[in-house]
Design a protein around this motif. Structure first.
Motif, PDB file in Angstrom:
ATOM      1  N   ARG A   1      17.202  -2.669 -35.530  1.00 35.71           N
ATOM      2  CA  ARG A   1      18.054  -2.949 -34.372  1.00 35.71           C
ATOM      3  C   ARG A   1      17.192  -3.087 -33.114  1.00 35.71           C
ATOM      4  NH1 ARG A   1      21.072   2.569 -35.090  1.00 35.71           N
ATOM      5  NH2 ARG A   1      18.837   3.037 -35.267  1.00 35.71           N
ATOM      6  N   ILE A   2      17.321  -4.244 -32.470  1.00 34.68           N
ATOM      7  CA  ILE A   2      16.539  -4.533 -31.261  1.00 34.68           C
ATOM      8  C   ILE A   2      17.474  -4.563 -30.061  1.00 34.68           C
ATOM      9  CG2 ILE A   2      14.933  -6.118 -30.148  1.00 34.68           C
ATOM     10  CD1 ILE A   2      14.539  -7.423 -32.872  1.00 34.68           C
ATOM     11  N   GLY A   3      17.061  -3.932 -28.979  1.00 35.71           N
ATOM     12  CA  GLY A   3      17.786  -4.031 -27.723  1.00 35.71           C
ATOM     13  C   GLY A   3      16.947  -4.776 -26.709  1.00 35.71           C
TER      14      GLY A   3
ATOM     15  N   ALA B   1       7.320  -8.200  -6.280  1.00 34.25           N
ATOM     16  CA  ALA B   1       6.421  -7.366  -7.085  1.00 34.25           C
ATOM     17  C   ALA B   1       6.471  -7.825  -8.534  1.00 34.25           C
ATOM     18  CB  ALA B   1       6.841  -5.902  -6.980  1.00 34.25           C
ATOM     19  N   PRO B   2       5.359  -7.761  -9.259  1.00 30.86           N
ATOM     20  CA  PRO B   2       5.362  -8.166 -10.674  1.00 30.86           C
ATOM     21  C   PRO B   2       6.143  -7.170 -11.520  1.00 30.86           C
ATOM     22  CG  PRO B   2       3.267  -7.158 -10.105  1.00 30.86           C
ATOM     23  CD  PRO B   2       4.034  -7.286  -8.818  1.00 30.86           C
ATOM     24  N   VAL B   3       6.498  -7.604 -12.718  1.00 31.33           N
ATOM     25  CA  VAL B   3       7.173  -6.719 -13.671  1.00 31.33           C
ATOM     26  C   VAL B   3       6.338  -6.651 -14.939  1.00 31.33           C
ATOM     27  CG1 VAL B   3       9.469  -7.192 -12.766  1.00 31.33           C
ATOM     28  CG2 VAL B   3       8.579  -8.580 -14.647  1.00 31.33           C
ATOM     29  N   HIS B   4       6.536  -5.576 -15.681  1.00 32.57           N
ATOM     30  CA  HIS B   4       5.794  -5.369 -16.918  1.00 32.57           C
ATOM     31  C   HIS B   4       6.726  -5.580 -18.108  1.00 32.57           C
ATOM     32  CE1 HIS B   4       2.742  -3.746 -14.323  1.00 32.57           C
ATOM     33  NE2 HIS B   4       3.549  -2.780 -13.919  1.00 32.57           N
ATOM     34  N   LEU B   5       6.316  -6.425 -19.023  1.00 37.66           N
ATOM     35  CA  LEU B   5       7.057  -6.632 -20.259  1.00 37.66           C
ATOM     36  C   LEU B   5       6.617  -5.552 -21.247  1.00 37.66           C
ATOM     37  CD1 LEU B   5       9.007  -8.392 -21.915  1.00 37.66           C
ATOM     38  CD2 LEU B   5       7.055  -9.795 -22.564  1.00 37.66           C
ATOM     39  N   CYS B   6       7.567  -4.708 -21.649  1.00 34.36           N
ATOM     40  CA  CYS B   6       7.233  -3.543 -22.466  1.00 34.36           C
ATOM     41  C   CYS B   6       8.031  -3.519 -23.767  1.00 34.36           C
ATOM     42  CB  CYS B   6       7.523  -2.259 -21.699  1.00 34.36           C
ATOM     43  SG  CYS B   6       6.523  -2.052 -20.211  1.00 34.36           S
ATOM     44  N   LEU B   7       7.385  -3.021 -24.798  1.00 33.75           N
ATOM     45  CA  LEU B   7       8.044  -2.799 -26.085  1.00 33.75           C
ATOM     46  C   LEU B   7       8.050  -1.300 -26.345  1.00 33.75           C
ATOM     47  CD1 LEU B   7       9.333  -4.185 -28.571  1.00 33.75           C
ATOM     48  CD2 LEU B   7       7.092  -4.052 -29.658  1.00 33.75           C
ATOM     49  N   LYS B   8       9.249  -0.725 -26.408  1.00 31.58           N
ATOM     50  CA  LYS B   8       9.393   0.717 -26.577  1.00 31.58           C
ATOM     51  C   LYS B   8      10.041   1.000 -27.927  1.00 31.58           C
ATOM     52  CE  LYS B   8       9.734   1.409 -21.604  1.00 31.58           C
ATOM     53  NZ  LYS B   8      10.327   2.213 -20.505  1.00 31.58           N
TER      54      LYS B   8
ATOM     55  N   LEU C   1      12.890  -4.214 -26.046  1.00 31.98           N
ATOM     56  CA  LEU C   1      12.011  -5.121 -25.315  1.00 31.98           C
ATOM     57  C   LEU C   1      12.592  -5.246 -23.919  1.00 31.98           C
ATOM     58  CD1 LEU C   1       9.566  -7.074 -25.412  1.00 31.98           C
ATOM     59  CD2 LEU C   1      11.185  -8.886 -25.984  1.00 31.98           C
ATOM     60  N   VAL C   2      11.934  -4.650 -22.932  1.00 29.85           N
ATOM     61  CA  VAL C   2      12.503  -4.558 -21.583  1.00 29.85           C
ATOM     62  C   VAL C   2      11.450  -4.849 -20.532  1.00 29.85           C
ATOM     63  CG1 VAL C   2      14.309  -2.905 -22.223  1.00 29.85           C
ATOM     64  CG2 VAL C   2      12.046  -2.067 -21.546  1.00 29.85           C
ATOM     65  N   ALA C   3      11.939  -5.171 -19.339  1.00 30.40           N
ATOM     66  CA  ALA C   3      11.068  -5.313 -18.175  1.00 30.40           C
ATOM     67  C   ALA C   3      11.068  -3.983 -17.429  1.00 30.40           C
ATOM     68  CB  ALA C   3      11.573  -6.427 -17.267  1.00 30.40           C
ATOM     69  N   SER C   4       9.900  -3.578 -16.957  1.00 29.25           N
ATOM     70  CA  SER C   4       9.771  -2.323 -16.226  1.00 29.25           C
ATOM     71  C   SER C   4       8.976  -2.550 -14.955  1.00 29.25           C
ATOM     72  CB  SER C   4       9.074  -1.262 -17.079  1.00 29.25           C
ATOM     73  OG  SER C   4       9.817  -0.945 -18.221  1.00 29.25           O
ATOM     74  N   ARG C   5       9.207  -1.678 -13.985  1.00 25.90           N
ATOM     75  CA  ARG C   5       8.431  -1.719 -12.746  1.00 25.90           C
ATOM     76  C   ARG C   5       7.607  -0.442 -12.634  1.00 25.90           C
ATOM     77  NH1 ARG C   5      12.199  -2.733  -7.789  1.00 25.90           N
ATOM     78  NH2 ARG C   5      13.415  -1.045  -8.714  1.00 25.90           N
ATOM     79  N   GLY C   6       6.550  -0.502 -11.859  1.00 29.62           N
ATOM     80  CA  GLY C   6       5.742   0.685 -11.663  1.00 29.62           C
ATOM     81  C   GLY C   6       4.852   0.977 -12.862  1.00 29.62           C
ATOM     82  N   ALA C   7       4.442   2.236 -12.975  1.00 31.09           N
ATOM     83  CA  ALA C   7       3.528   2.643 -14.033  1.00 31.09           C
ATOM     84  C   ALA C   7       4.229   2.632 -15.381  1.00 31.09           C
ATOM     85  CB  ALA C   7       2.976   4.037 -13.742  1.00 31.09           C
ATOM     86  N   VAL C   8       3.534   2.138 -16.405  1.00 27.26           N
ATOM     87  CA  VAL C   8       4.075   2.118 -17.764  1.00 27.26           C
ATOM     88  C   VAL C   8       3.012   2.664 -18.710  1.00 27.26           C
ATOM     89  CG1 VAL C   8       5.601   0.156 -17.327  1.00 27.26           C
ATOM     90  CG2 VAL C   8       3.303  -0.255 -18.197  1.00 27.26           C
ATOM     91  N   ALA C   9       3.447   3.177 -19.844  1.00 25.78           N
ATOM     92  CA  ALA C   9       2.513   3.682 -20.845  1.00 25.78           C
ATOM     93  C   ALA C   9       1.717   2.520 -21.428  1.00 25.78           C
ATOM     94  CB  ALA C   9       3.277   4.410 -21.942  1.00 25.78           C
ATOM     95  N   GLU C  10       0.415   2.722 -21.593  1.00 20.71           N
ATOM     96  CA  GLU C  10      -0.460   1.643 -22.067  1.00 20.71           C
ATOM     97  C   GLU C  10      -0.022   1.112 -23.428  1.00 20.71           C
ATOM     98  OE1 GLU C  10      -5.218   0.825 -22.983  1.00 20.71           O
ATOM     99  OE2 GLU C  10      -4.551   2.735 -22.141  1.00 20.71           O
ATOM    100  N   GLU C  11       0.435   2.017 -24.305  1.00 17.48           N
ATOM    101  CA  GLU C  11       0.825   1.583 -25.650  1.00 17.48           C
ATOM    102  C   GLU C  11       2.125   0.788 -25.648  1.00 17.48           C
ATOM    103  OE1 GLU C  11       2.403   5.820 -25.139  1.00 17.48           O
ATOM    104  OE2 GLU C  11       0.583   4.695 -24.657  1.00 17.48           O
ATOM    105  N   GLU C  12       2.886   0.839 -24.545  1.00 18.26           N
ATOM    106  CA  GLU C  12       4.145   0.096 -24.464  1.00 18.26           C
ATOM    107  C   GLU C  12       3.973  -1.263 -23.796  1.00 18.26           C
ATOM    108  OE1 GLU C  12       6.759   2.695 -22.354  1.00 18.26           O
ATOM    109  OE2 GLU C  12       7.178   3.963 -24.094  1.00 18.26           O
ATOM    110  N   LEU C  13       2.925  -1.434 -23.009  1.00 14.73           N
ATOM    111  CA  LEU C  13       2.736  -2.662 -22.239  1.00 14.73           C
ATOM    112  C   LEU C  13       2.303  -3.820 -23.124  1.00 14.73           C
ATOM    113  CD1 LEU C  13       2.547  -4.126 -19.489  1.00 14.73           C
ATOM    114  CD2 LEU C  13       0.172  -3.342 -19.370  1.00 14.73           C
TER     115      LEU C  13
END
Length: 296
Positions: A96-98, A253-260, A147-159
């Protein structure tokens, strides 16, 4: 045309660089030191260049060796990845993907198609919502990965990658409207929050002129002139203009594409699909440009 270099020779070469020793390389690869030396001679003969500076007592690369190291690591990594992926047993089950509607419609279709072809026994369920709601579903265990967009600091393994946000509109003149009309996703969207913060910081009046949870509807609203919006530059649709500070709009500001991932998930497919998404969405590698060497 020179024949391709054997990966075994590249592995020996990289191991020597990592261990800084022909003897330790032999121990790691279970070969004698003369056999390791012979492999490096074969490598240099294939290249027509020396890769180690033999005037130095320690292991030191020549300029050609430094260039080869860059490519050798990439080749060995891709080889390991291919063997792992192709040799993987057939999987089955549900995953299941969100994600947001725009990512589901633009970023994921080709990736999911390839994965479905390789793993015909897998059922893929996709849930679309805003980022806040998707992360809540992940925390509650209702989805396996997000699979989400995040702002600010993100975990390296999620980026996965960092994206530039750009303003889009039907015409440049729309940027001059007071208040500025926006076409956006409902509250909870990272791009919507980023637009609002940038406009507030610039002292610019704005209003929501159009809101939808469907990316196609938002793009249509922008093309029709109902409002301006902001998207990742790589996702800018056809038929719109990209605007910026030249048109009086503030920088975004840029956004970070993250996989959590939901590590409590029992889906046997989780890691395999996560790898497929990371590979499919990874930024293109920077082109290697060797430094110019100037001679006196």
């Amino acid at each position: 045309m020179r024949p391709p270099i054997e990966t075994e020779l590249l592995k020996t070469f990289v191991t020597i660089v990592e261990t800084q020793s022909f003897t330790r390389t032999g121990d790691r690869l279970h070969r004698t030191q003369p056999a390791i030396s012979m492999q490096i001679r074969r490598l240099e003969e294939a290249l027509g260049k020396e890769v180690f500076d033999r005037t130095k007592r320690q292991v030191q690369l020549t300029r050609e060796g430094e260039l080869l190291l860059h490519y050798a690591r990439r080749i060995l990594s891709l080889s390991d990845e291919a063997m792992s992926r192709i040799g993987q047993a057939d999987l089955s089950g549900i995953v299941r993907i969100g994600t947001s509607d725009d990512y589901a419609n633009i970023l994921l279709p080709e990736i999911l198609r390839r994965f479905a072809e390789a793993q015909a026994g897998v059922q893929i369920d996709v849930v679309c919502d805003n980022g806040v709601a998707i992360e809540r579903r992940l925390k509650d265990g209702l989805i396996d990965l997000a699979l989400v967009a995040s702002r600010g600091a993100v975990a390296e393994e999620e980026l996965i990658r960092t994206e530039e946000l750009v303003w889009i509109a039907a015409t440049p003149s729309q940027a001059k409207s007071r208040p500025l009309s926006l076409a956006v996703f409902p509250d909870g969207c990272v791009c919507r929050a980023t637009m609002a913060e940038a406009l507030d910081a610039a002292g610019r009046d704005w209003r929501i002129g159009f809101s939808s949870d469907n990316i196609g509807a938002i793009h249509a609203a922008v093309r029709s002139g109902m409002g301006v919006s902001a998207v990742e530059r790589s996702l800018a649709p056809a038929g719109v203009r990209i605007l910026g500070q030249a048109e009086g709009l503030p920088p975004l500001a840029p956004v970070h594409l993250c996989l959590k991932l939901n590590r409590a998930s029992t889906s046997p497919v989780l890691d395999a699909l996560a790898d497929e998404i990371r590979i499919g969405l990874a930024p293109a590698p920077l082109r290697y440009e060797p430094q110019a060497h100037h001679h006196a």
